[in-house]
Design a protein around this motif. Sequence first.
Motif, PDB file in Angstrom:
ATOM      1  N   ALA A  93      49.744  31.488  52.396  1.00 53.69           N
ATOM      2  CA  ALA A  93      49.924  32.701  51.599  1.00 53.69           C
ATOM      3  C   ALA A  93      49.437  32.497  50.164  1.00 53.69           C
ATOM      4  O   ALA A  93      48.774  33.379  49.594  1.00 53.69           O
ATOM      5  N   LEU A  94      49.748  31.346  49.581  1.00 52.50           N
ATOM      6  CA  LEU A  94      49.285  31.070  48.214  1.00 52.50           C
ATOM      7  C   LEU A  94      47.762  30.953  48.157  1.00 52.50           C
ATOM      8  O   LEU A  94      47.128  31.390  47.189  1.00 52.50           O
ATOM      9  N   GLY A  95      47.168  30.363  49.200  1.00 53.17           N
ATOM     10  CA  GLY A  95      45.716  30.268  49.253  1.00 53.17           C
ATOM     11  C   GLY A  95      45.077  31.652  49.312  1.00 53.17           C
ATOM     12  O   GLY A  95      44.088  31.927  48.610  1.00 53.17           O
ATOM     13  N   ALA A  96      45.638  32.540  50.146  1.00 58.67           N
ATOM     14  CA  ALA A  96      45.105  33.896  50.243  1.00 58.67           C
ATOM     15  C   ALA A  96      45.291  34.654  48.930  1.00 58.67           C
ATOM     16  O   ALA A  96      44.386  35.372  48.477  1.00 58.67           O
ATOM     17  N   LEU A  97      46.443  34.465  48.290  1.00 57.16           N
ATOM     18  CA  LEU A  97      46.692  35.131  47.011  1.00 57.16           C
ATOM     19  C   LEU A  97      45.754  34.597  45.930  1.00 57.16           C
ATOM     20  O   LEU A  97      45.288  35.357  45.067  1.00 57.16           O
ATOM     21  N   SER A  98      45.471  33.298  45.991  1.00 55.73           N
ATOM     22  CA  SER A  98      44.516  32.731  45.033  1.00 55.73           C
ATOM     23  C   SER A  98      43.143  33.371  45.193  1.00 55.73           C
ATOM     24  O   SER A  98      42.431  33.632  44.207  1.00 55.73           O
ATOM     25  N   GLY A  99      42.758  33.653  46.447  1.00 60.12           N
ATOM     26  CA  GLY A  99      41.494  34.338  46.682  1.00 60.12           C
ATOM     27  C   GLY A  99      41.503  35.731  46.090  1.00 60.12           C
ATOM     28  O   GLY A  99      40.498  36.187  45.521  1.00 60.12           O
ATOM     29  N   VAL A 100      42.648  36.419  46.210  1.00 59.68           N
ATOM     30  CA  VAL A 100      42.761  37.761  45.626  1.00 59.68           C
ATOM     31  C   VAL A 100      42.564  37.700  44.117  1.00 59.68           C
ATOM     32  O   VAL A 100      41.826  38.502  43.516  1.00 59.68           O
ATOM     33  N   VAL A 101      43.241  36.745  43.475  1.00 57.80           N
ATOM     34  CA  VAL A 101      43.144  36.609  42.011  1.00 57.80           C
ATOM     35  C   VAL A 101      41.720  36.236  41.600  1.00 57.80           C
ATOM     36  O   VAL A 101      41.154  36.798  40.654  1.00 57.80           O
ATOM     37  N   PHE A 102      41.123  35.280  42.318  1.00 59.54           N
ATOM     38  CA  PHE A 102      39.782  34.810  41.966  1.00 59.54           C
ATOM     39  C   PHE A 102      38.761  35.943  42.072  1.00 59.54           C
ATOM     40  O   PHE A 102      37.925  36.134  41.182  1.00 59.54           O
ATOM     41  N   PHE A 103      38.834  36.704  43.182  1.00 56.25           N
ATOM     42  CA  PHE A 103      37.847  37.764  43.382  1.00 56.25           C
ATOM     43  C   PHE A 103      38.220  39.070  42.669  1.00 56.25           C
ATOM     44  O   PHE A 103      37.604  40.102  42.910  1.00 56.25           O
ATOM     45  N   HIS A 104      39.237  38.966  41.799  1.00 56.33           N
ATOM     46  CA  HIS A 104      39.541  40.100  40.926  1.00 56.33           C
ATOM     47  C   HIS A 104      39.128  39.803  39.487  1.00 56.33           C
ATOM     48  O   HIS A 104      38.450  40.614  38.836  1.00 56.33           O
ATOM     49  N   TYR A 105      39.486  38.609  39.023  1.00 60.95           N
ATOM     50  CA  TYR A 105      39.246  38.280  37.610  1.00 60.95           C
ATOM     51  C   TYR A 105      38.019  37.404  37.391  1.00 60.95           C
ATOM     52  O   TYR A 105      37.338  37.526  36.375  1.00 60.95           O
ATOM     53  N   MET A 106      37.728  36.506  38.323  1.00 56.11           N
ATOM     54  CA  MET A 106      36.595  35.605  38.144  1.00 56.11           C
ATOM     55  C   MET A 106      35.308  36.226  38.689  1.00 56.11           C
ATOM     56  O   MET A 106      34.278  36.264  38.008  1.00 56.11           O
ATOM     57  N   VAL A 107      35.348  36.651  39.914  1.00 58.27           N
ATOM     58  CA  VAL A 107      34.202  37.297  40.558  1.00 58.27           C
ATOM     59  C   VAL A 107      34.715  38.586  41.177  1.00 58.27           C
ATOM     60  O   VAL A 107      35.443  38.555  42.162  1.00 58.27           O
ATOM     61  N   GLU A 108      34.353  39.704  40.633  1.00 60.79           N
ATOM     62  CA  GLU A 108      34.885  40.981  41.120  1.00 60.79           C
ATOM     63  C   GLU A 108      34.286  41.327  42.482  1.00 60.79           C
ATOM     64  O   GLU A 108      33.076  41.515  42.628  1.00 60.79           O
ATOM     65  N   SER A 109      35.138  41.343  43.484  1.00 61.96           N
ATOM     66  CA  SER A 109      34.708  41.720  44.831  1.00 61.96           C
ATOM     67  C   SER A 109      35.933  42.168  45.623  1.00 61.96           C
ATOM     68  O   SER A 109      36.714  41.337  46.101  1.00 61.96           O
ATOM     69  N   ALA A 110      36.096  43.475  45.767  1.00 59.44           N
ATOM     70  CA  ALA A 110      37.216  43.996  46.559  1.00 59.44           C
ATOM     71  C   ALA A 110      37.087  43.575  48.018  1.00 59.44           C
ATOM     72  O   ALA A 110      38.087  43.311  48.693  1.00 59.44           O
ATOM     73  N   ALA A 111      35.832  43.501  48.512  1.00 62.23           N
ATOM     74  CA  ALA A 111      35.620  43.116  49.905  1.00 62.23           C
ATOM     75  C   ALA A 111      36.111  41.697  50.171  1.00 62.23           C
ATOM     76  O   ALA A 111      36.748  41.420  51.194  1.00 62.23           O
ATOM     77  N   LEU A 112      35.818  40.773  49.258  1.00 63.70           N
ATOM     78  CA  LEU A 112      36.254  39.392  49.468  1.00 63.70           C
ATOM     79  C   LEU A 112      37.760  39.244  49.287  1.00 63.70           C
ATOM     80  O   LEU A 112      38.365  38.323  49.849  1.00 63.70           O
ATOM     81  N   ARG A 113      38.360  40.131  48.519  1.00 64.78           N
ATOM     82  CA  ARG A 113      39.835  40.119  48.462  1.00 64.78           C
ATOM     83  C   ARG A 113      40.402  40.479  49.837  1.00 64.78           C
ATOM     84  O   ARG A 113      41.383  39.876  50.305  1.00 64.78           O
ATOM     85  N   ILE A 114      39.757  41.450  50.483  1.00 65.12           N
ATOM     86  CA  ILE A 114      40.184  41.833  51.832  1.00 65.12           C
ATOM     87  C   ILE A 114      39.969  40.682  52.810  1.00 65.12           C
ATOM     88  O   ILE A 114      40.820  40.405  53.655  1.00 65.12           O
ATOM     89  N   VAL A 115      38.844  39.986  52.670  1.00 64.04           N
ATOM     90  CA  VAL A 115      38.568  38.845  53.538  1.00 64.04           C
ATOM     91  C   VAL A 115      39.647  37.779  53.388  1.00 64.04           C
ATOM     92  O   VAL A 115      40.167  37.242  54.377  1.00 64.04           O
ATOM     93  N   SER A 116      40.019  37.469  52.146  1.00 64.30           N
ATOM     94  CA  SER A 116      41.045  36.443  51.895  1.00 64.30           C
ATOM     95  C   SER A 116      42.354  36.800  52.572  1.00 64.30           C
ATOM     96  O   SER A 116      42.997  35.962  53.230  1.00 64.30           O
ATOM     97  N   VAL A 117      42.773  38.060  52.417  1.00 67.21           N
ATOM     98  CA  VAL A 117      44.045  38.496  52.991  1.00 67.21           C
ATOM     99  C   VAL A 117      43.954  38.578  54.518  1.00 67.21           C
ATOM    100  O   VAL A 117      44.881  38.191  55.234  1.00 67.21           O
ATOM    101  N   SER A 118      42.836  39.084  55.024  1.00 69.72           N
ATOM    102  CA  SER A 118      42.695  39.279  56.471  1.00 69.72           C
ATOM    103  C   SER A 118      42.698  37.957  57.224  1.00 69.72           C
ATOM    104  O   SER A 118      43.230  37.876  58.336  1.00 69.72           O
ATOM    105  N   ILE A 119      42.088  36.931  56.646  1.00 74.03           N
ATOM    106  CA  ILE A 119      42.071  35.624  57.315  1.00 74.03           C
ATOM    107  C   ILE A 119      43.492  35.120  57.513  1.00 74.03           C
ATOM    108  O   ILE A 119      43.872  34.661  58.606  1.00 74.03           O
ATOM    109  N   PHE A 120      44.309  35.221  56.459  1.00 72.65           N
ATOM    110  CA  PHE A 120      45.695  34.738  56.577  1.00 72.65           C
ATOM    111  C   PHE A 120      46.469  35.577  57.595  1.00 72.65           C
ATOM    112  O   PHE A 120      47.169  35.037  58.459  1.00 72.65           O
ATOM    113  N   HIS A 121      46.353  36.899  57.502  1.00 71.32           N
ATOM    114  CA  HIS A 121      47.060  37.771  58.444  1.00 71.32           C
ATOM    115  C   HIS A 121      46.615  37.493  59.884  1.00 71.32           C
ATOM    116  O   HIS A 121      47.449  37.450  60.802  1.00 71.32           O
TER     117      HIS A 121
END
Length: 399
Positions: A93-121
């Motif tokens: 869960a922390l790894g997926a959340l880290s992906g959300v944070v990274f692809f929001h503030y470091m590299v903006e990509s809503a799609a990759l935020r979805i990828v991070s969450v979907s992999i964990f789910h």
Amino acid sequence: MSLLLVTTALSVVMLLVLSSLTRSEVAGIREWKQANLMAVVALLLFAARGAVPDVLSIELANALYLGTITMICAGFRRFLGLPVPWRLLAGGALGALSGVVFFHYMVESAALRIVSVSIFHGVVCAAIGIAVRRPAEPRLRYPFAFTRCAALVLALGHAWRAGFYIVDAYQPYSLLEASFYNLVFFAVGTLALPALTLGAVMMANARLIAASAHAADHDHLTGAASRRAFFAFAERELARAERRGSGLGLLLVDADHFKRINDTFGHGVGDLVLRDLVERTQQVIRKIDYCARLGGEEFAVLLPDADSRTVLAVAQPLRAALERAPQVAPGAGRVAYTVSIGVAMLEPGENVAGLMARADAALYAAKAGGRNRVEVADAPEKPGAPPPDGLSGSPGARA
């Protein structure tokens, strides 16, 4: 937006349903409730995207929704009696959340935020589907199969969702855009929790029903079948024996001088003697035989597909096994007890009541003959024939 609100309403309903099961003591209910409570808050934050700060509608909302699938998984593991891998779940869960944070503030990509969450789910849903295996209890099979299939289908859906968005990772994307593909993938993400919770409720309800049925069909003290269950089983076996022309035997087993044991050692030791009697009986009889407590210190053993030789081959060793003095309780010493056994074989045209009456008469004869013995019942009397000698006494005179 409509889908978000409908899913939120479903989560509220599931939360209320789970709350009604709180006192059932079914393992996993607490975790499932916590998951749905977090889902309600997360879904409302998702719906408020643009009206509240992004840190709430993105980071906090995703953190809560990652927590929902974590708690759902923990609930299933507890329900199934399996250890909960908290560190592994928290790390994922922390790894997926880290992906959300990274692809929001470091590299903006809503799609990759979805990828991070979907992999964990997807991984967690697959783990749930693998853990929920086919149960031995028939009453549990449908709800277990529903939950397993739902979890595995959701795992495939999340894998498809992740694969779809990773292809166009840097294309502009809005959470609430009205495209068909977004609606489909959004449904996969949001309806997963209600589907899994529905499976959880079905499994919990089926287990409660199975437990109630088991309690109704078994004696709470000894674990033997109840009187009601015995007669239901006997009627089924009688019909089967008539169809197949097979034999059906009955043993009535009664502990000798049981009142004396209670008076000498106390009712607690008497209860332990009854438990010991059932445990030893189960060790001697065949796997297909059916042991039940009829009441007090009297038990019955029904022997399907058995001839008279087979029945006696069970009755005599059973009497001998129960004659040995067991250590039934610390401090009580070795409490010796014996049993008397009445044996009857089903005769053509006879019903269960007739079979029981002849076995009861044989048991009375065993008592009258000195106890700690096996007596075999005579064949049913022919109309107009006098009763056999020694079997005309009242069963109520039994000690």
